[in-house]
Structure formats: structure tokens, C-alpha cells
Design an enzyme around this catalytic site. Structure first.
Site, short mmCIF file in Angstrom:
data_model
loop_
_atom_site.label_atom_id
_atom_site.label_comp_id
_atom_site.label_asym_id
_atom_site.label_seq_id
_atom_site.Cartn_x
_atom_site.Cartn_y
_atom_site.Cartn_z
N SER B 157 0.80 -1.16 -0.02
CA SER B 157 -0.11 -0.10 -0.02
C SER B 157 0.82 1.24 0.03
CB SER B 157 -0.96 0.11 1.16
OG SER B 157 -2.00 0.96 1.13
N ARG B 227 -11.57 6.39 10.39
CA ARG B 227 -11.17 5.01 10.47
C ARG B 227 -12.32 3.97 9.81
NH1 ARG B 227 -6.70 2.01 9.79
NH2 ARG B 227 -6.64 0.26 10.82
N ASP B 336 -9.00 -6.49 -4.43
CA ASP B 336 -8.65 -5.22 -3.75
C ASP B 336 -9.31 -3.90 -4.64
OD1 ASP B 336 -7.36 -2.84 -2.87
OD2 ASP B 336 -5.30 -3.58 -3.09
N HIS B 369 -8.02 -4.88 0.16
CA HIS B 369 -6.83 -4.38 0.19
C HIS B 369 -5.98 -5.10 1.42
CE1 HIS B 369 -3.87 -1.36 -0.51
NE2 HIS B 369 -4.07 -0.95 0.88
N ASP B 370 -6.78 -5.41 2.35
CA ASP B 370 -6.38 -6.04 3.60
C ASP B 370 -5.44 -7.21 3.29
OD1 ASP B 370 -6.76 -4.46 5.73
OD2 ASP B 370 -8.49 -5.52 6.76
#
Lengths: 197, 399
Positions: B157, B227, B336, B369-370
Site C-alpha cells: 500500500s 477509520r 482489492d 486491500h487488507d
């Protein structure tokens, strides 16, 4: 090194840029990197093969050849290889054209369907040929575009492609004077060295 | 079993704080007169100092990438599944360096540090730091540690963007650039999400123009919201369905699973938490807001927004890589949607245009994405195979 790979090696200048379409586990490219100091990149879609390429220090890009090569610039490689992959492509003629756009020269190897064993299978057994070399049944084969040496010669003529060299070997990758005399009848694997006309 | 005893874990690790006195000129035109970096290292630097790897962290990461700080820690460092003895980034072979980036809130100089000029927290006066500035500070760290050339610089990332910057700015100082789930620059959609996050922080009544620490408060609600929206972009639709649709999955067919598990079994017909996903996001937001600094969050999102190494080359990224003689490995993940595979492919294609040796893998993974932080077998094996070869080539067989 297998005889067909030795033939390919002789066609690749030391230090040249090589793109291998369907590079498998990268053994050929690793060898060309070592022996010919080639600047090599392979394209592959099988995860196990890709991991093996990484383990051998071969640069490999996960890319499906059937989705085209438009991301490669013209003349960006000296030689583009297509080894034993032609017959599994959706559009082999288009890919051969693309090879010679991207590379100044191309090397194509494919199983020759004009070989006497294939002819005999059809003639005597009336069945699609199955061998150790081409082990698939007609319904589960990844090989959807078989051709013969004479077919490929015709494709090159029609596509304005120059055949710099053509040779055939048997399934053990050995050549002989008889195969050189009757390539389409005796050769099991055809190896072409191509350039633009 | 004690955390020290696990054979594949680093066990207890200790961070160190390194001070740098030489001013660091920043991209913004400002300069940091002096600064400190919090650093963790794992493994042993070999005698010829050739086995070092730099790990670059992403938006909310820090220097604590692996191992535990104390026996009581519930969780190890953020990339512990990848870094340790026998793991993909093998600390039996490599000397692994990870730092908290400037402007962070993990102990390196940042908005929560005391500004020597005023004697108060920097807060909003801390200069905007860019990816290029981070890499410049990482270069100084490298020199301090006596490392001539990294075996690899690795990051996911925002960390992957630092990797690309290393390859552009200091190509002679690394053998391999490994950028995971990265992008050549942010899209309007990416920037839009960052702007929502920033607005939610700066509009919080407790923000006080960034001087909240002087008021003894912090913009908790704003950070939570930031967040929460960020977290949604890290997950995929399918991973959320799986995570919040367990009860339903048991009752209905897989395709009926929309991840709508209820918190208490019935609807409240009010504006309370009804669904598991709501509860989860609130919890994640709350946890995050208690340990992360709001000014750092603003700064990190700006560093992301500003990243575009092609700006110095009339928008042609391939020219940026012209002198990069390191080798490249890029990896992306199928679901992602924050930095999708196409964004990595853009980088790969520019590297090919520049004639570079690049490898690229598109990993099938449901986690969005994680995924870059998770132990997905194909991803971990690929990294391990690649680094195994790098170690053989650079450090020889002895290890």
C-alpha cells in the site's frame, strides 16, 4: 540441455533481450540468463510455474496470452519465444504477428500434426492422435489449434513473415538427416526462427 | 507457552530511538532541523553487511512489524505472519529493519512530539511529509546502520509507494524493490475517501485547529469516522459478506448471504446498532481512535494524495524508472478495490516500457486491500521463493 533448447540458444545473441510467451517453470530462461547473459522476461499464468520462476531468479509476469500483448512496446525485445504454446492459443496467427511487432525476431516451436504417427492414427484407427507427447483426449485437450509444418509455412507466407531457419526434431528432441529431408512427415516438433520481411 | 519460546516467532523485541541532528530538507520547501526515528531490527547483520531488508509501513503501521514487546501483548507486530525465523522474510537469513516514519505517532518525530522552538506539541505546525521525504530519512537511517545496499525494500500500500520511490531516487542502494498492493498515484476516488476522512477529523469540535493536545482532548469522533470509512475501503464486498453473514450462511444458500447478521437477533426500529457490521465498524473506529493521532492521520492521507513520481517527468512514469537498475516484484490482490490489480499493472507496464526486469503476480484473494497483511498461501510462498533466490544471489549459500 535438450537438443531443441540448444538450437534455440544458438539463435539468441549473448546479452540480448528475450521475452518468453508461456515460459513455464522458467528453466529455459534461467539457462539463457546463465549461458547467454540474456535479459529475460517470461509470461505465464500457472501459479506453480510462476513460483518456480521466482525461485530461479527469472522475471515472470502473470499475464494471459489470450488477452493480448498490447502492453508491450514495439521493438522492445530482440527475440520473442513461443515454445510449445502456439497450439493452445485462441488466436495463434494474431499472436505470431504480435511477437514480431514486439521482437525483432521470433522463435516458435509446436508439435507437428503432420507427423506420420498422427496421420497413421487417423488413417488406421480413425481416432484423434493421443501419444506420450500429446497425451490429451480431443475433449479435454488445451491444444485447440493444431497445425502441420506445411500449414505454418503457409501462415508465414501469408503473413509476410520471413523464415530465417526451420528445423524439426522427434519427441526426444533429437534431429536426423531423414527428418531434415521429410520434416512434415517425420518431425514431431517444429522449430522456426522468424523475422519480419 | 511463553512468547519467547515459539520457534517461528521472534519472541520479545525492543525498539530503539535514533537521533539525527542534520537538518532534513523537505519537499514542501520546509525543513526539519533535527528528528528522531523509532526503529526495530530483527535478525543479525552479516559480516559483509549485505543481508539487510527494509520494511516500509503503510498508513496506520509503525516500526513494530514483528515479535512482541511484552509477555502481556495480545497481538504481535503488524507483519508478524511474514517476518520471523523460517518465515517468508526469514530472520535467520536477513537483517530486517523497520521504522516508524516521520510524522507518525509511534515514537518517531511527528505532530505529537514537542516542538523545540515552542516547547509545545507540534500539532498542526508539523510540516507535511511526503513519500520522498520518508525515503530521504530512511536513507539516513541506512547510512547510520552502515548498510551499503538493501537486499530488498519491501512494502504494501503506502509502503509500496515508498518502495517505488526508493527505486527512483536511490536505485544504487537496493537490489530488489518489492511493492505490494500499491499504485503509481491515487485516483480521484482514492483522494475522495481521504478527504471524507480528513473532513470528519477537522470538523470534530474537539479538533481545535489541530491543537487538541493543548486542550487536553482529541477528536475521537472524527478519528472514529475516518477509520470507519477507511476500513470499508480495505475490505471487499465478499469478505464483508463472509465476515458478517455467518448466521445466515448456515440457514440459506451461499448466494443468499449478504452479510446482514443481526447484532441481537431482531431489528430495533430505532437508530441503534442493528447489524453486526455496524458494531464491528464502531469497535474498529473506537480502538483506532484511542491509539492513533489525528494530525498524523491527516498527514498520512496527504502523503498518499501527493504521491506521484511521474510529476518530475512530464507524467511519464517510465522515465522516472530510467535509472532504476534494481529488479522489481509487484503483487496485487483480485478483490482489492482500493488499489486494484490494474493499478499495479500500470506500474508493471511502465517498468516494461523502461526495459526493467519486473515480476508481477495477481493473487486470488477475497480479503480486498487488507490481503497484503494476511497469510495468503500463494502470496507468502511467492515472497519466500523470491527472497530465497535473492539471498542465494546476493549473500551466497552461507547463512
Amino acid at each position: 540441455m535438450r537438443p531443441d533448447q540448444e538450437i534455440i540458444r544458438r539463435w539468441i545473441e549473448p546479452g540480448s533481450r528475450v521475452l518468453d510467451l508461456g515460459c513455464g517453470d522458467g528453466a529455459l530462461l534461467a539457462w539463457l540468463q546463465r549461458e547467454q547473459d540474456a535479459h529475460a522476461v517470461g509470461l505465464e499464468i500457472d501459479p506453480a510455474n510462476i513460483e518456480q520462476c521466482l525461485a530461479s531468479g527469472v522475471a515472470v509476469i502473470e499475464q494471459n496470452l489470450n488477452q493480448g500483448l498490447s502492453n508491450f512496446e514495439s521493438d522492445s525485445f530482440d527475440t520473442v519465444l513461443l515454445a510449445q504454446t502456439l497450439q493452445a492459443l485462441d488466436n495463434p496467427a494474431e499472436l505470431v504477428r504480435e511477437m514480431l511487432r514486439i521482437g525483432r525476431k521470433g522463435i516458435v516451436t509446436f508439435p507437428n500434426f503432420g507427423n506420420w504417427k498422427s496421420r497413421l492414427d487417423l488413417l488406421l484407427r480413425g481416432r484423434m492422435p493421443v501419444s506420450d507427447f500429446m497425451p490429451h483426449q480431443w475433449y479435454d485437450t488445451p491444444n485447440i489449434h493444431f497445425c502441420t509444418v506445411r500449414d505454418f509455412d503457409a501462415l508465414c507466407r501469408e503473413g509476410d513473415i520471413r523464415v530465417l531457419a526451420r528445423t524439426v526434431v522427434n519427441s526426444r528432441h533429437e534431429g536426423s538427416w531423414a527428418m531434415r529431408a521429410w520434416p512434415n512427415f517425420l518431425g514431431e516438433i517444429a522449430i522456426y526462427h522468424l523475422s519480419r520481411n | 507457552m511463553s512468547k519467547n519460546d515459539r520457534s517461528d516467532s521472534l519472541g520479545l523485541v525492543r525498539p530503539q530511538r535514533l537521533a539525527f541532528d542534520e537538518p532534513l530538507a523537505l519537499r514542501s520547501g520546509k525543513s526539519l532541523p533535527a528528528y528522531e526515528l523509532m526503529v526495530e531490527t530483527y535478525g543479525e547483520l552479516n559480516p559483509d553487511r549485505s543481508n539487510a531488508i527494509l520494511i516500509c509501513h503503510a498508513l496506520s503501521g509503525d516500526h513494530h512489524a514483528a515479535g512482541y514487546h511484552s509477555e502481556d501483548d495480545r497481538k504481535p507486530g503488524w507483519w508478524d505472519n511474514c517476518i520471523g525465523p523460517g518465515k517468508a522474510i526469514d530472520t535467520n537469513r536477513f537483517y530486517v529493519v523497520c521504522l516508524n516514519n516521520l510524522g507518525g505517532c509511534g515514537g518517531s518525530t511527528g505532530p505529537v512530539s514537542i516542538n523545540p522552538e515552542t516547547g509545545k506539541h507540534y500539532g498542526p505546525d508539523f510540516p507535511i511529509i511526503t513519500v520522498r521525504d520518508w525515503v530521504n530519512s530512511q536513507l539516513r537511517l541506512m547510512d547510520r546502520l552502515g548498510i551499503g545496499k538493501w537486499v530488498a525494500v519491501i512494502g504494501g500500500s503506502l509502503g509500496g509507494m515508498q518502495v517505488l520511490r526508493w527505486a527512483i531516487s536511490y536505485p544504487e542502494r537496493l537490489h530488489h524493490a518489492i511493492a505490494i498492493a500499491a499504485a503509481p498515484k491515487l485516483s480521484a476516488q482514492n483522494i475522495a475517501f481521504n478527504e471524507v476522512a480528513r473532513q470528519s477529523i477537522t470538523k470534530d469540535p474537539d479538533f481545535h485547529d489541530g491543537r487538541y493536545l493543548e486542550h487536553g482532548v482529541y477528536p475521537k469522533q472524527g478519528l472514529m469516522l475516518a477509520r470507519m470509512v477507511g476500513h470499508i475501503t480495505y475490505l471487499s464486498d465478499s469478505s464483508m459478506r463472509a465476515k458478517f453473514g455467518k448466521a445466515l450462511a448456515g440457514l440459506e444458500a451461499e448466494q443468499g448471504n449478504f452479510g446482514r447478521d443481526l447484532r441481537s437477533g431482531s431489528l430495533s426500529f430505532g437508530f441503534n446498532v442493528d447489524f453486526e457490521v455496524e458494531s464491528y465498524l464502531r469497535y474498529q473506529g473506537e480502538q483506532f481512535s484511542e491509539k492513533f493521532d489525528a494530525n498524523t492521520y491527516l498527514l498520512m492521507t496527504k502523503a498518499l494524495d501527493y504521491f506521484d513520481p511521474s510529476v518530475d517527468y512530464d507524467g511519464d512514469l517510465s522515465l522516472a524508472f530510467a535509472n532504476s537498475d534494481c529488479r522489481f516484484l509487484l503483487m496485487s490482490f483480485s478483490t482489492d478495490w482500493r488499489f486494484p490489480p490494474d493499478r499495479s499493472r500500470e506500474v508493471v507496464n511502465q517498468l516494461l516500457r523502461a526495459g526493467k526486469r519486473v515480476s508481477y503476480l495477481e493473487i486470488d484473494a477475497d480479503q480486498g486491500h487488507d490481503a497484503f497483511l494476511l497469510p495468503i498461501p500463494r502470496y507468502i510462498h511467492a515472497l519466500s521463493a523470491y527472497l530465497g533466490n535473492a539471498h542465494r544471489e546476493i549473500c551466497g549459500h552461507a547463512s
